[in-house]
Design an enzyme around this catalytic site. Structure first.
Site, PDB file in Angstrom:
ATOM      1  CB  CYS A 149       3.166  -1.750   9.410  1.00  0.00           C
ATOM      2  SG  CYS A 149       3.289  -0.855   7.843  1.00  0.00           S
ATOM      3  CB  CYS A 152       6.720  -0.851  10.462  1.00  0.00           C
ATOM      4  SG  CYS A 152       6.859  -0.454   8.726  1.00  0.00           S
ATOM      5  NE  ARG A 155       6.240  -7.351  -0.502  1.00  0.00           N
ATOM      6  CZ  ARG A 155       7.427  -7.953  -0.560  1.00  0.00           C
ATOM      7  NH1 ARG A 155       7.540  -9.227  -0.290  1.00  0.00           N
ATOM      8  NH2 ARG A 155       8.499  -7.281  -0.914  1.00  0.00           N
ATOM      9  CB  CYS A 171       2.295   1.744  10.216  1.00  0.00           C
ATOM     10  SG  CYS A 171       4.092   1.633  10.364  1.00  0.00           S
ATOM     11  CB  THR A 207      13.211  -0.659   3.316  1.00  0.00           C
ATOM     12  OG1 THR A 207      12.772  -0.922   4.654  1.00  0.00           O
ATOM     13  CG2 THR A 207      12.710  -1.738   2.394  1.00  0.00           C
TER      14      THR A 207
HETATM   15 ZN   LIG Z   1       4.827   0.649   8.300  1.00  0.00          ZN
END
Ligand SMILES: [Zn+2]
Length: 369
Positions: A59, A55, A62, A89, A51
């Site tokens: 977080c 994070c 998923r 997050c 992606t």
């Molecule tokens: Zn995150």
């Protein structure tokens, strides 16, 4: 959602050695992520290759698959590697006790707005206060944060290598103006022409002191510099200007050799480098760099001593400047120059790195009993 990071197959990238400044082995870190272990919060960041987002370990989004993540010690490293902060997050923001204006400001920057001192004042904020809050809560200065976001896409494309960049170009990601601007500003050529133009080749290598950018021509290595160095854009531009060639991410035998030799240097098994060098500078600068190459592994030299050696006794200051203009870190060992009184003095990559390099060399030369 970010542009080209969303698509090229990052997992196809050769896996680099894990950063030894990370708080634990990658498998342990991954376990912390699956457990959302709060004791690791702030100690590392999870970067999701599929992606292009990074994070905090806690977080609530998923949990990504193990093979799709890599770990970075700091948020800045993640950003300079081309990752964008997660909106859930908010990894560049503190867990608690940040002033209320901070999330708003970060959001504005994320959407592409440039915030300078004037914009800070217009909000009725005191620039000194903003500076302290950024250092404390974001872990870097306001300028470094904006620079890291801006450079992220373009530098990230180097890290992923030539194939991924070409894939992104072929897939039409160059029509994204953010990526196109970042790419062109950094490399001196619009992405659409990048495939065809005569150019220098840029690569990426990791080290215990953080990632480094490498640039080579067929003549040799032109640049080896820490990615987070404040002047990295200026340095790339200087090389481009001197060679009159744009810089394009890709593979090159000189870069492969550099990577190998640097890995050996950091492992303590290499004290001399064999890779061909093509440093770009004035005659005087190149004379100074030649002299630097003569300082043996694990030894140091002062500016005044160097001035005497190149028969320009009054030139200590100019030598200092030429030293600072060295763009081939470590291999041209400007970190071995210290003040006559033994003090470390400045280093483009940061004094902590200079100290680390000197300690590393002394240890491996057997100078520490
Ligand atoms: Zn995150």
């Amino acid at each position: 959602m970010t542009t080209m990071l969303a698509m090229p197959k990052l997992s196809a990238m050769p896996n680099a050695t894990p950063d030894p400044t990370l708080p634990a082995e990658p498998d342990r870190l991954y376990r912390a992520v699956t457990q959302r272990d709060p004791t690791f919060d702030g100690l590392f960041f999870t970067c999701v290759k599929t992606t292009g987002i990074f994070c905090r370990p806690v977080c609530t989004a998923r949990t990504p698959k193990r093979e799709n993540v890599e770990f970075m010690r700091t948020a800045q490293q993640a950003m300079l590697a081309g990752y964008r902060p997660c909106k859930i997050c908010r990894p560049t923001e503190p867990p608690t006790d940040a002033p209320p204006w901070l999330p708003e400001l970060l959001e504005e920057i994320r959407t592409g707005k440039a915030i300078r001192e004037r914009q800070v004042r217009e909000r009725g904020l005191d620039p000194d206060h903003v500076r302290r809050v950024f250092k404390k809560h974001v872990g870097m200065s306001l300028a470094a944060y904006q620079r890291s976001l801006r450079l992220g896409d373009a530098l990230g494309s180097i890290r992923k290598g030539g194939a991924a960049t070409r894939a992104a170009l072929d897939a039409g990601y160059e029509s994204d103006s953010g990526f196109r601007d970042a790419f062109e500003r950094l490399f001196g050529v619009p992405p659409s022409r990048a495939k065809h133009t005569q150019h220098l080749t840029a690569g990426w290598l990791t080290s215990p002191l953080g990632p480094l950018l490498t640039v080579a021509s067929d003549e040799g290595l032109c640049m080896l510099e820490f990615i987070d160095r404040r002047s990295i854009e200026t340095q790339i531009e200087a090389v481009r200007r001197r060679t009159k060639l744009p810089v394009i991410p890709g593979e090159h035998s000189i870069l492969a050799q550099t990577k190998q030799e640097m890995a050996e240097y950091f492992a303590g098994t290499r004290q001399h480098f064999d890779v061909k060098l093509a440093p770009q500078g004035t005659d005087f600068e190149r004379a100074v760099w030649q002299r630097l190459l003569k300082i043996p592994y694990a030894e140091t030299c002062s500016y005044s001593r160097m001035a005497k050696d190149i028969e320009k006794p009054g030139a200590a200051r100019a030598i200092g400047r030429a030293n600072g203009a060295n763009r081939i870190a470590i291999i041209i060992p400007c970190h071995r120059v210290i003040r006559a009184d033994g003090a470390l003095c400045g280093y483009g990559g940061g004094v902590h790195r200079k100290q680390w390099l000197l300690d590393h060399e002394r240890k491996n030369a057997g100078l520490f009993a």
